[in-house]
Design a protein around this motif. Sequence first.
Motif, PDB file in Angstrom:
ATOM      1  N   PRO A  37      16.162  -9.094   3.153  1.00 35.48           N
ATOM      2  CA  PRO A  37      17.320  -8.617   3.919  1.00 35.48           C
ATOM      3  C   PRO A  37      17.109  -8.612   5.428  1.00 35.48           C
ATOM      4  CG  PRO A  37      16.121  -6.739   3.071  1.00 35.48           C
ATOM      5  CD  PRO A  37      15.417  -7.980   2.539  1.00 35.48           C
ATOM      6  N   THR A  38      15.926  -9.013   5.898  1.00 38.32           N
ATOM      7  CA  THR A  38      15.641  -8.979   7.331  1.00 38.32           C
ATOM      8  C   THR A  38      16.658  -9.827   8.106  1.00 38.32           C
ATOM      9  OG1 THR A  38      13.290  -8.743   6.850  1.00 38.32           O
ATOM     10  CG2 THR A  38      13.892  -9.382   9.080  1.00 38.32           C
ATOM     11  N   GLY A  39      17.217  -9.226   9.140  1.00 38.35           N
ATOM     12  CA  GLY A  39      18.218  -9.905   9.947  1.00 38.35           C
ATOM     13  C   GLY A  39      19.642  -9.617   9.528  1.00 38.35           C
ATOM     14  N   ASN A  40      19.829  -9.101   8.308  1.00 38.85           N
ATOM     15  CA  ASN A  40      21.179  -8.755   7.870  1.00 38.85           C
ATOM     16  C   ASN A  40      21.724  -7.600   8.707  1.00 38.85           C
ATOM     17  OD1 ASN A  40      20.817 -10.651   5.903  1.00 38.85           O
ATOM     18  ND2 ASN A  40      20.794  -9.229   4.179  1.00 38.85           N
ATOM     19  N   ILE A  41      23.020  -7.609   8.928  1.00 41.10           N
ATOM     20  CA  ILE A  41      23.689  -6.558   9.685  1.00 41.10           C
ATOM     21  C   ILE A  41      24.639  -5.813   8.756  1.00 41.10           C
ATOM     22  CG2 ILE A  41      25.236  -6.064  11.630  1.00 41.10           C
ATOM     23  CD1 ILE A  41      24.122  -8.548  13.013  1.00 41.10           C
ATOM     24  N   TYR A  42      24.573  -4.485   8.792  1.00 38.42           N
ATOM     25  CA  TYR A  42      25.346  -3.642   7.888  1.00 38.42           C
ATOM     26  C   TYR A  42      26.091  -2.573   8.674  1.00 38.42           C
ATOM     27  CZ  TYR A  42      22.037  -5.379   4.313  1.00 38.42           C
ATOM     28  OH  TYR A  42      21.269  -6.161   3.482  1.00 38.42           O
ATOM     29  N   THR A  43      27.162  -2.096   8.086  1.00 42.14           N
ATOM     30  CA  THR A  43      27.703  -0.816   8.497  1.00 42.14           C
ATOM     31  C   THR A  43      27.223   0.187   7.466  1.00 42.14           C
ATOM     32  OG1 THR A  43      29.702   0.463   8.933  1.00 42.14           O
ATOM     33  CG2 THR A  43      29.904  -1.299   7.305  1.00 42.14           C
ATOM     34  N   GLY A  44      26.496   1.185   7.932  1.00 41.69           N
ATOM     35  CA  GLY A  44      25.871   2.144   7.025  1.00 41.69           C
ATOM     36  C   GLY A  44      26.310   3.554   7.336  1.00 41.69           C
ATOM     37  N   ARG A  45      25.852   4.488   6.478  1.00 42.17           N
ATOM     38  CA  ARG A  45      26.176   5.898   6.662  1.00 42.17           C
ATOM     39  C   ARG A  45      24.892   6.712   6.623  1.00 42.17           C
ATOM     40  NH1 ARG A  45      30.136   6.325   3.440  1.00 42.17           N
ATOM     41  NH2 ARG A  45      31.822   6.627   4.925  1.00 42.17           N
ATOM     42  N   VAL A  46      24.705   7.588   7.603  1.00 40.93           N
ATOM     43  CA  VAL A  46      23.511   8.430   7.664  1.00 40.93           C
ATOM     44  C   VAL A  46      23.483   9.345   6.451  1.00 40.93           C
ATOM     45  CG1 VAL A  46      22.259  10.168   8.989  1.00 40.93           C
ATOM     46  CG2 VAL A  46      23.476   8.336  10.183  1.00 40.93           C
ATOM     47  N   ALA A  47      22.403   9.237   5.664  1.00 42.22           N
ATOM     48  CA  ALA A  47      22.279  10.049   4.455  1.00 42.22           C
ATOM     49  C   ALA A  47      21.530  11.351   4.717  1.00 42.22           C
ATOM     50  CB  ALA A  47      21.557   9.255   3.361  1.00 42.22           C
ATOM     51  N   LYS A  48      20.536  11.295   5.613  1.00 37.82           N
ATOM     52  CA  LYS A  48      19.739  12.490   5.881  1.00 37.82           C
ATOM     53  C   LYS A  48      19.038  12.332   7.219  1.00 37.82           C
ATOM     54  CE  LYS A  48      16.537  15.667   3.582  1.00 37.82           C
ATOM     55  NZ  LYS A  48      15.706  15.883   2.363  1.00 37.82           N
ATOM     56  N   ALA A  54      11.343  12.485  13.274  1.00 41.08           N
ATOM     57  CA  ALA A  54      12.112  11.793  14.313  1.00 41.08           C
ATOM     58  C   ALA A  54      12.767  10.538  13.754  1.00 41.08           C
ATOM     59  CB  ALA A  54      11.238  11.454  15.511  1.00 41.08           C
ATOM     60  N   ALA A  55      13.345  10.679  12.563  1.00 43.21           N
ATOM     61  CA  ALA A  55      13.945   9.535  11.878  1.00 43.21           C
ATOM     62  C   ALA A  55      15.106   9.998  11.021  1.00 43.21           C
ATOM     63  CB  ALA A  55      12.900   8.822  11.020  1.00 43.21           C
ATOM     64  N   ALA A  56      15.839   9.043  10.494  1.00 44.22           N
ATOM     65  CA  ALA A  56      16.954   9.333   9.596  1.00 44.22           C
ATOM     66  C   ALA A  56      16.981   8.284   8.495  1.00 44.22           C
ATOM     67  CB  ALA A  56      18.275   9.328  10.357  1.00 44.22           C
ATOM     68  N   PHE A  57      17.400   8.708   7.308  1.00 47.10           N
ATOM     69  CA  PHE A  57      17.645   7.773   6.218  1.00 47.10           C
ATOM     70  C   PHE A  57      19.100   7.332   6.286  1.00 47.10           C
ATOM     71  CE2 PHE A  57      13.969   9.950   4.166  1.00 47.10           C
ATOM     72  CZ  PHE A  57      13.163   8.828   4.059  1.00 47.10           C
ATOM     73  N   VAL A  58      19.315   6.029   6.126  1.00 45.01           N
ATOM     74  CA  VAL A  58      20.653   5.462   6.228  1.00 45.01           C
ATOM     75  C   VAL A  58      20.944   4.655   4.967  1.00 45.01           C
ATOM     76  CG1 VAL A  58      22.212   4.008   7.585  1.00 45.01           C
ATOM     77  CG2 VAL A  58      20.417   5.312   8.737  1.00 45.01           C
ATOM     78  N   ASP A  59      22.077   4.916   4.362  1.00 46.77           N
ATOM     79  CA  ASP A  59      22.504   4.166   3.175  1.00 46.77           C
ATOM     80  C   ASP A  59      23.220   2.901   3.628  1.00 46.77           C
ATOM     81  OD1 ASP A  59      23.339   3.248   0.722  1.00 46.77           O
ATOM     82  OD2 ASP A  59      24.922   4.755   0.476  1.00 46.77           O
ATOM     83  N   ILE A  60      22.608   1.739   3.319  1.00 43.17           N
ATOM     84  CA  ILE A  60      23.248   0.465   3.671  1.00 43.17           C
ATOM     85  C   ILE A  60      23.543  -0.365   2.416  1.00 43.17           C
ATOM     86  CG2 ILE A  60      22.274   0.373   5.982  1.00 43.17           C
ATOM     87  CD1 ILE A  60      20.155  -1.563   4.921  1.00 43.17           C
ATOM     88  N   GLY A  61      23.362   0.265   1.249  1.00 45.21           N
ATOM     89  CA  GLY A  61      23.680  -0.426   0.009  1.00 45.21           C
ATOM     90  C   GLY A  61      22.514  -1.089  -0.676  1.00 45.21           C
ATOM     91  N   LEU A  62      21.280  -0.942  -0.144  1.00 42.93           N
ATOM     92  CA  LEU A  62      20.110  -1.498  -0.808  1.00 42.93           C
ATOM     93  C   LEU A  62      19.594  -0.539  -1.873  1.00 42.93           C
ATOM     94  CD1 LEU A  62      18.147  -3.008   2.241  1.00 42.93           C
ATOM     95  CD2 LEU A  62      19.757  -4.146   0.700  1.00 42.93           C
ATOM     96  N   GLU A  63      18.583  -1.004  -2.617  1.00 42.30           N
ATOM     97  CA  GLU A  63      18.054  -0.199  -3.718  1.00 42.30           C
ATOM     98  C   GLU A  63      17.525   1.143  -3.223  1.00 42.30           C
ATOM     99  OE1 GLU A  63      14.573  -0.545  -7.175  1.00 42.30           O
ATOM    100  OE2 GLU A  63      15.102  -2.259  -5.912  1.00 42.30           O
ATOM    101  N   ARG A  64      16.827   1.142  -2.082  1.00 43.00           N
ATOM    102  CA  ARG A  64      16.303   2.372  -1.498  1.00 43.00           C
ATOM    103  C   ARG A  64      16.939   2.594  -0.133  1.00 43.00           C
ATOM    104  NH1 ARG A  64      11.398   0.126  -3.440  1.00 43.00           N
ATOM    105  NH2 ARG A  64      10.944  -0.690  -1.357  1.00 43.00           N
ATOM    106  N   PRO A  65      17.148   3.866   0.260  1.00 45.02           N
ATOM    107  CA  PRO A  65      17.691   4.117   1.598  1.00 45.02           C
ATOM    108  C   PRO A  65      16.781   3.514   2.668  1.00 45.02           C
ATOM    109  CG  PRO A  65      17.717   6.120   0.274  1.00 45.02           C
ATOM    110  CD  PRO A  65      16.930   5.114  -0.496  1.00 45.02           C
ATOM    111  N   ALA A  66      17.366   2.952   3.684  1.00 45.54           N
ATOM    112  CA  ALA A  66      16.602   2.421   4.803  1.00 45.54           C
ATOM    113  C   ALA A  66      16.344   3.546   5.797  1.00 45.54           C
ATOM    114  CB  ALA A  66      17.369   1.280   5.461  1.00 45.54           C
ATOM    115  N   TYR A  67      15.401   3.340   6.706  1.00 41.66           N
ATOM    116  CA  TYR A  67      15.104   4.405   7.661  1.00 41.66           C
ATOM    117  C   TYR A  67      15.228   3.883   9.090  1.00 41.66           C
ATOM    118  CZ  TYR A  67      10.354   2.384   7.738  1.00 41.66           C
ATOM    119  OH  TYR A  67       9.284   1.548   7.858  1.00 41.66           O
TER     120      TYR A  67
END
Length: 508
Positions: A37-48, A54-67
């Motif tokens: 998925p490197t280079g893909n651009i998403y509209t995501g939603r902050v999950a936590k 000093a980070a946040a988990f973001v749901d972009i539709g992948l198997e695991r939340p991205a950070y």
Amino acid sequence: MSHQLLISVAARDTRIALLEEGRLAEYCVETHLQQDPTGNIYTGRVAKVLPGMAAAFVDIGLERPAYLYVEEVADQWDDFYNFWLQGEEQEAPSRPGRRSQAPIEDLLHEGQELLVQVFRPPLGNKGARLTTHITLPGHYLVYLPTMAHLGVSRRIPDEAERTRLRALLEEIKPPEGGLIARTVSQGQVRERLARERDALMRLWKGILQKRDAASPPALLHQELKAACRVVRDLFNVDAHRIIVDDPEAHAQILEYLTSLSPWLQYQVELYNGAEPLFHHFGLDLDWSKLLAPQVWLKSGGYLVIDNTEALTAIDVNTGRFTGRDQHDETILKTNLEAAREIARQLRLRNLGGLIVIDFIDMEKPAHRDLVHRTFVEALRRDRAKTTVLPLSPLGVVEMTRQRLRDSLSQTVMQPCPCCRGRGEILAAVTVAHDLLRQLTEEAREFPGARLTVTAHSEVLAALEAEGREVFTHLSQKHQVELRLQPDPQVPRDQGRIAREWPRPKGEN
């Protein structure tokens, strides 16, 4: 230096080899069902939001939340060097009025929508790493729609050429955002750079339109497929030609290169020889040798490469090499050869993170300095960003190498159940893909034959799951009979294909 880029496309995977002066320098495998998925651009939603990290988990539709780390949030500049610049080490952007880094909780909140890009793929148990500093790479330029910065790759050494390119970037700079001239932009004319700038700006406009119409999480832009991506990033002034064995991939590459310059199409060749592409170029890859912990040097010395969770350790040994001269000269010759080979192995295996190299002890400071200079010079061919510390009196070098993607072993291997994870074997699906390629060649060369595949049941299960369409195609086109025969005695990372001719009807 003459480069050749070999691209082999099969039913389930694409394999790419970069040859430098006839020798394998880089190799990667990408399965068609699990694209990076490197280079893909998403509209995501902050999950936590995690203030302590000093980070946040973001749901972009992948198997695991991205950070997303705080420095990768818009208006934070600390980690500008991301994947797409691939170690080209452009000049850092100026930072007038740069404020101190704000806490993550002041920048993001749960449920917030974000436009993000993956710049580091999922590694092991970690999710993908994100940035809000979007970069759109072209062949000659990188467009930075969220950052007003102009820069030139430091890999262009000629100062006069750098000055010329800076002037061109000032002339063609977009109304919003910035540009970086990549290494292959040297010698290019204004019209060609402006044409690519316009194409990248149109791409960005389309991404914004998709964002306005999409509900997160949603994929807005998908990176190029493996074949075109490596052409964009690896095809440069040193490249001699591109050879691809798939008509569809060949057409895609021609279309991409023709958009840059019509004459580039003459450096692309569609291979349709009788033998497999890699075999034709002497690249019958043996996984056991390609990923073996021990690498022999021509002199008789050898390397031992050991991957741990925290770092990669590389040990240099004289082995069978005793030399004809003094002991110091023997050690120096082994270390010099090892320095060049280690730089090659880092690229070939795509090893990243912290790397510790234990060269053979050298008493003379001049020898240590020569080995260090040789190693740093050999690393100049590497697209990944590297940082190398001086060689210590004990002969140890500490370095870091940018993680561009999973290492080759992480891509094609899995923990071995027989040794409870202490070792690795080829994944069943990788063995199945190898067998599918062999079956395709056998059917093409021996139409009408009966082909029996003998392998471990796990390999056969993967072969059945991955090869249904291939089996049907081979049976219809080449009239071969395919049989799968499980054998628990066959190692799980191997398989055999037996060929026989069916008896004519009526014979006993």
